[in-house]
Design a protein around this motif. Structure first.
Motif, PDB file in Angstrom:
ATOM      1  N   ALA A  13       0.858  -1.183   0.000  1.00  0.00           N
ATOM      2  CA  ALA A  13       0.000   0.000   0.000  1.00  0.00           C
ATOM      3  C   ALA A  13       0.894   1.234   0.000  1.00  0.00           C
ATOM      4  N   GLU A  43      -1.891  -1.142  -3.825  1.00  0.00           N
ATOM      5  CA  GLU A  43      -3.011  -0.213  -3.726  1.00  0.00           C
ATOM      6  C   GLU A  43      -2.442   1.161  -3.415  1.00  0.00           C
ATOM      7  N   ALA A  91      -5.404   0.715   4.966  1.00  0.00           N
ATOM      8  CA  ALA A  91      -4.730  -0.159   4.007  1.00  0.00           C
ATOM      9  C   ALA A  91      -5.093  -1.621   4.246  1.00  0.00           C
TER      10      ALA A  91
END
Length: 249
Positions: A13, A43, A91
């Motif tokens: 993340a 992400e 996250a």
């Protein structure tokens, strides 16, 4: 709550706090996407820290075109530490990379820090910190940071030459176990050392700010920084590490 199943969560993340960075947001998010696409399953978490300009509007538009982007909004300005903590808490990935929203750290360096983390972590927990050996800031900022890093290193013994660099990589669970307070982001290496982790410094690039204005200056960091440093020193002196063995009967 999101499903944190390790089979569905991304590996990394990238958490970026933004405060009044409307002119930097779009270019930085696109650059992160280009740097990591096809390299790692990730992400991208953008945290708006109560911006009063058009940062939120730019993030909303970006959410429709930037892959893997999630936006976290704070109702009012809470500061960089709170913004980072909010993004890390949101996250799903077990590994976190942090990046400042001003665009001065090239996202291309994220992969190098992730590689360094993976190389060192099997030998023990660690935090990987960017080291801006050549800084593109004013002479006053470079001088104040050099003095602060030396004083912090001497008092806290974190072994980190550039603790103020926003580019860092560490385990999400390790971060969530740290004590929380305002401005804690400035002392992450020392806090990780307190928790028994190693600090790995990796040289990274640093470029001039392309847009917007810096939120930090000597006046608004000096006294609070000294007070926070004293607090972290106290925490180190009062650290309580739990070590035990369990015998199965």
């Amino acid at each position: 709550m999101p499903n944190r199943d390790c089979l569905t969560a991304p590996a990394l993340a990238v958490v970026i706090p933004f405060y009044n960075e409307q002119d930097s947001v779009a270019a930085l998010l696109t650059e992160v996407e280009r740097a990591l696409a096809g390299q790692i399953d990730y992400e991208l978490i953008a945290v708006d820290d109560g911006s009063t300009d058009d940062t939120v509007s730019v993030l909303t538009l970006a959410a429709g075109r930037v892959a893997n982007l999630r936006v976290v909004r704070l109702p009012r300005n809470r500061g960089q530490s709170a913004a980072l903590a909010s993004g890390i808490h949101a996250a799903r990935a077990p590994l976190i990379a942090t990046l400042d929203g001003d665009g001065q750290n090239p996202p291309a360096d994220i992969a190098r820090l992730v590689d360094a983390y993976r190389q060192h972590d099997p030998a023990g927990r660690c935090v990987v910190v960017g080291w801006r050996r050549t800084r593109n800031d004013s002479a006053l900022r470079r001088l104040s940071s050099r003095v602060a890093n030396r004083l912090r290193g001497a008092l806290l013994g974190d072994g980190c030459p550039d603790t103020g660099c926003g580019l860092k990589v560490f385990a999400r669970d390790d971060f969530l176990a740290l004590p929380r307070f305002r401005h804690m982001h400035r002392f992450l290496p020392a806090l990780f050392v307190r928790a028994g982790a190693r600090v790995i410094s990796v040289p990274v690039a640093h470029r001039p700010r392309r847009a917007g204005r810096s939120k930090y200056g000597v006046r608004n960091r000096l006294w609070t920084g000294l007070l926070d440093m004293a607090g972290v020193y106290w925490l180190q002196r009062r650290a309580c590490r739990i070590e035990y063995e369990v015998d199965d009967v």
